[in-house]
Design a protein around this motif. Structure first.
Motif, PDB file in Angstrom:
ATOM      1  N   TYR A  17       0.786  -1.227   0.000  1.00  0.00           N
ATOM      2  CA  TYR A  17       0.000   0.000   0.000  1.00  0.00           C
ATOM      3  C   TYR A  17       0.820   1.281   0.000  1.00  0.00           C
ATOM      4  O   TYR A  17       0.259   2.369  -0.134  1.00  0.00           O
ATOM      5  N   LEU A  18       2.127   1.178   0.144  1.00  0.00           N
ATOM      6  CA  LEU A  18       2.959   2.369   0.062  1.00  0.00           C
ATOM      7  C   LEU A  18       3.232   2.631  -1.417  1.00  0.00           C
ATOM      8  O   LEU A  18       4.039   1.948  -2.043  1.00  0.00           O
ATOM      9  N   ILE A  19       2.526   3.609  -1.958  1.00  0.00           N
ATOM     10  CA  ILE A  19       2.601   3.874  -3.389  1.00  0.00           C
ATOM     11  C   ILE A  19       3.411   5.150  -3.668  1.00  0.00           C
ATOM     12  O   ILE A  19       4.414   5.115  -4.365  1.00  0.00           O
ATOM     13  N   ARG A  20       2.986   6.257  -3.106  1.00  0.00           N
ATOM     14  CA  ARG A  20       3.566   7.563  -3.436  1.00  0.00           C
ATOM     15  C   ARG A  20       4.939   7.788  -2.841  1.00  0.00           C
ATOM     16  O   ARG A  20       5.778   8.422  -3.460  1.00  0.00           O
ATOM     17  N   HIS A  21       5.177   7.363  -1.640  1.00  0.00           N
ATOM     18  CA  HIS A  21       6.411   7.696  -0.922  1.00  0.00           C
ATOM     19  C   HIS A  21       7.355   6.503  -0.886  1.00  0.00           C
ATOM     20  O   HIS A  21       7.696   6.011   0.170  1.00  0.00           O
ATOM     21  N   ARG A  22       7.826   6.068  -2.031  1.00  0.00           N
ATOM     22  CA  ARG A  22       8.687   4.891  -2.096  1.00  0.00           C
ATOM     23  C   ARG A  22      10.167   5.243  -2.036  1.00  0.00           C
ATOM     24  O   ARG A  22      11.003   4.381  -1.832  1.00  0.00           O
ATOM     25  N   SER A  23      10.500   6.505  -2.207  1.00  0.00           N
ATOM     26  CA  SER A  23      11.891   6.927  -2.130  1.00  0.00           C
ATOM     27  C   SER A  23      12.366   6.832  -0.685  1.00  0.00           C
ATOM     28  O   SER A  23      11.632   7.147   0.256  1.00  0.00           O
ATOM     29  N   ASP A  26      11.838  10.076   1.020  1.00  0.00           N
ATOM     30  CA  ASP A  26      10.451  10.280   1.443  1.00  0.00           C
ATOM     31  C   ASP A  26      10.152   9.487   2.710  1.00  0.00           C
ATOM     32  O   ASP A  26       9.538  10.000   3.652  1.00  0.00           O
ATOM     33  N   LYS A  30       9.126  10.949   6.289  1.00  0.00           N
ATOM     34  CA  LYS A  30       7.810  10.579   6.801  1.00  0.00           C
ATOM     35  C   LYS A  30       7.931   9.891   8.165  1.00  0.00           C
ATOM     36  O   LYS A  30       7.107  10.104   9.057  1.00  0.00           O
ATOM     37  N   TYR A 100       5.990   3.492   8.774  1.00  0.00           N
ATOM     38  CA  TYR A 100       7.197   3.957   8.081  1.00  0.00           C
ATOM     39  C   TYR A 100       8.443   3.198   8.529  1.00  0.00           C
ATOM     40  O   TYR A 100       9.383   3.037   7.747  1.00  0.00           O
TER      41      TYR A 100
END
Length: 132
Positions: A17-23, A26, A30, A100
């Motif tokens: 479910y972690l899509i946007r903040h994969r860097s 990030d 977070k 996170y």
């Protein structure tokens, strides 16, 4: 065995479910933000709700006690317990922090369960000297 499944299931869900903040950048920021929100939730329990109080002063440690007795003389500086509403907010923020943490484990190829097992072994082996 159940603990391992819980950790691995949680880690898998975070990965899914972690899509946007994969860097990694990030996720690191977070994670830091989530930790700050835990601090803020506890502070709000004190300053906003008032269900807990902080009464901090210098730790009073009697002379000639053993290191194992020290625990009995150390204060958390907290008075009271968080009310159900504050407990809910604190738990929610702790959950985000764990999310996170699991994401960091995923990025680095580290098992959250293995980390917990190793830290448990360290605590049990080193006892009082673990984080001193």
């Amino acid at each position: 065995m159940h603990d391992n499944k819980c950790c691995s299931d949680f880690q898998s869900a975070v990965d899914e479910y972690l899509i946007r903040h994969r860097s990694v950048l990030d996720i690191l920021t977070k994670y830091q933000e989530a930790s700050a929100r835990v601090n803020r939730a506890i502070a709000k329990a004190v300053t906003g709700c008032g269900c807990i109080q902080v009464s901090a002063s210098r730790q009073s440690v009697p002379e000639n006690i053993t290191y194992s007795e020290l625990r009995n003389h150390m204060s958390s500086h907290l008075i009271g317990e968080p009310c159900p509403q504050c407990q809910e907010v604190i738990a929610k923020e702790l959950g985000h922090s764990m999310f996170y943490l699991a994401a960091l484990c995923n990025l680095t190829g580290i098992s959250l369960h293995s980390v917990m097992q190793q830290e448990y072994k360290n605590v049990k082996t080193l006892g009082f000297f673990h984080l001193s």
